[in-house]
Design a protein around this motif. Structure first.
Motif, PDB file in Angstrom:
ATOM      1  N   ALA A  93      43.036  32.425  46.224  1.00  0.00           N
ATOM      2  CA  ALA A  93      42.025  33.103  45.407  1.00  0.00           C
ATOM      3  C   ALA A  93      42.102  34.615  45.575  1.00  0.00           C
ATOM      4  CB  ALA A  93      40.634  32.593  45.795  1.00  0.00           C
ATOM      5  N   VAL A  94      42.335  35.083  46.811  1.00  0.00           N
ATOM      6  CA  VAL A  94      42.435  36.529  47.048  1.00  0.00           C
ATOM      7  C   VAL A  94      43.609  37.122  46.280  1.00  0.00           C
ATOM      8  CG1 VAL A  94      42.912  38.293  48.797  1.00  0.00           C
ATOM      9  CG2 VAL A  94      41.299  36.450  49.298  1.00  0.00           C
ATOM     10  N   PHE A  95      44.757  36.465  46.351  1.00  0.00           N
ATOM     11  CA  PHE A  95      45.933  36.965  45.641  1.00  0.00           C
ATOM     12  C   PHE A  95      45.744  36.894  44.129  1.00  0.00           C
ATOM     13  CE2 PHE A  95      47.965  36.668  49.727  1.00  0.00           C
ATOM     14  CZ  PHE A  95      48.983  37.599  49.683  1.00  0.00           C
ATOM     15  N   MET A  96      45.062  35.856  43.657  1.00  0.00           N
ATOM     16  CA  MET A  96      44.836  35.722  42.223  1.00  0.00           C
ATOM     17  C   MET A  96      43.914  36.827  41.721  1.00  0.00           C
ATOM     18  SD  MET A  96      43.377  32.416  40.134  1.00  0.00           S
ATOM     19  CE  MET A  96      44.678  31.407  40.862  1.00  0.00           C
ATOM     20  N   ILE A  97      42.852  37.110  42.486  1.00  0.00           N
ATOM     21  CA  ILE A  97      41.927  38.168  42.092  1.00  0.00           C
ATOM     22  C   ILE A  97      42.629  39.521  42.096  1.00  0.00           C
ATOM     23  CG2 ILE A  97      39.852  39.422  42.803  1.00  0.00           C
ATOM     24  CD1 ILE A  97      38.751  36.744  43.828  1.00  0.00           C
TER      25      ILE A  97
END
Length: 263
Positions: free
Chosen positions: A202-206
């Motif tokens: 999720a962090v990388f996607m955001i």
């Protein structure tokens, strides 16, 4: 060696701890990761043995980044020498870390061979000569059976080496036993590691979405900062590894394992 089984939600806590600790010392943690990547790039240029040497240093570099995370967590500035901590614990631990590095290189070679056995033809992939990554290129890459096989084979390798550097250096465990204990610890805390992976995904996607939006607003021109940003995100991820290692084993007579005296 006693395993410590944590709730599944602890995986998200590891992500938060990693991000928070990274921003306590962003220059130090980012700089150490850049130094490691630079060393790997230089070693890979050496004919024949360069790539093997660079891969074999991964466990030692992982230990150095764990030690740097401990320093940053305690409010101290990690020095560059922290990155080579694996080779400052005496001849016995140095040999053990070198052996662990050799085992990691062999494990990665097995993964690459397995991937090559089912790798698709390069003629089926879209032309990447333009330097642009298109949805068609991503779809073609994700449909390659070799990629999924490599990920499947690499998973137990990653689990075996996840805790191993810390166990070898701070607990004095032999390389072979450290791989076994690491594999067992990862399996025992598979729920936490699942949420850990989801959290970082999720962090990388955001981050990717924010970069995309910024590129749309500015009309492109972000290629010069994209690679450093990816390295910073990778450094942030490596900052979080220590917390998963620390919480997966019960401390023996202390809150956290203490490194041996350096010569």
């Amino acid at each position: 060696m006693k395993l410590n089984i944590v709730p599944a939600s602890t995986g998200l806590t590891w992500v938060r701890q990693g991000v928070r600790t990274f921003f306590r010392q962003p220059l130090a943690m980012g700089g150490l990761f850049f130094m490691f990547m630079a060393a790997v790039s230089i070693l890979s240029l050496v004919p024949l043995v360069g790539t093997a040497l660079s891969v074999g240093l991964v466990p030692a570099a992982t230990l150095g980044l764990m030690a740097a995370t401990r320093e940053a967590e305690q409010g101290r500035f990690p020095m560059p020498s922290t990155l080579i901590l694996a080779f400052r614990g005496g001849p016995e631990r140095t040999r053990a870390m070198l052996m662990l590095g050799g085992l990691y290189a062999i494990g990665l070679l097995v993964v690459l061979v397995a991937a090559a056995l089912l790798a698709g033809s390069a003629d089926t992939l879209p032309d990447a000569g333009s330097g642009e990554v298109t949805p068609e290129m991503v779809q073609a890459m994700m449909s390659e059976p070799g990629l999924w096989l490599a990920m499947l084979v690499y998973l137990p390798v990653m689990m075996a080496f996840w805790h191993a550097p810390a166990l070898v250096y701070w607990r004095g465990v032999s390389p072979g036993k450290s791989l076994f204990f690491s594999l067992m610890a990862c399996w025992a805390n598979k729920g936490a590691l699942f949420f850990y992976a989801i959290g970082w995904g999720a962090v990388f996607m955001i981050a990717g979405l924010l970069v995309g939006l910024l590129g749309a607003v500015l009309g492109g021109g972000l290629s010069a900062v994209l690679y450093p940003l990816v390295l910073l995100m990778a450094a942030m991820f490596h900052t979080s590894i220590w917390f998963s290692v620390r919480d997966s084993f019960q401390a023996e007579g202390a809150d956290s394992p203490a490194p041996p005296s350096n010569p």
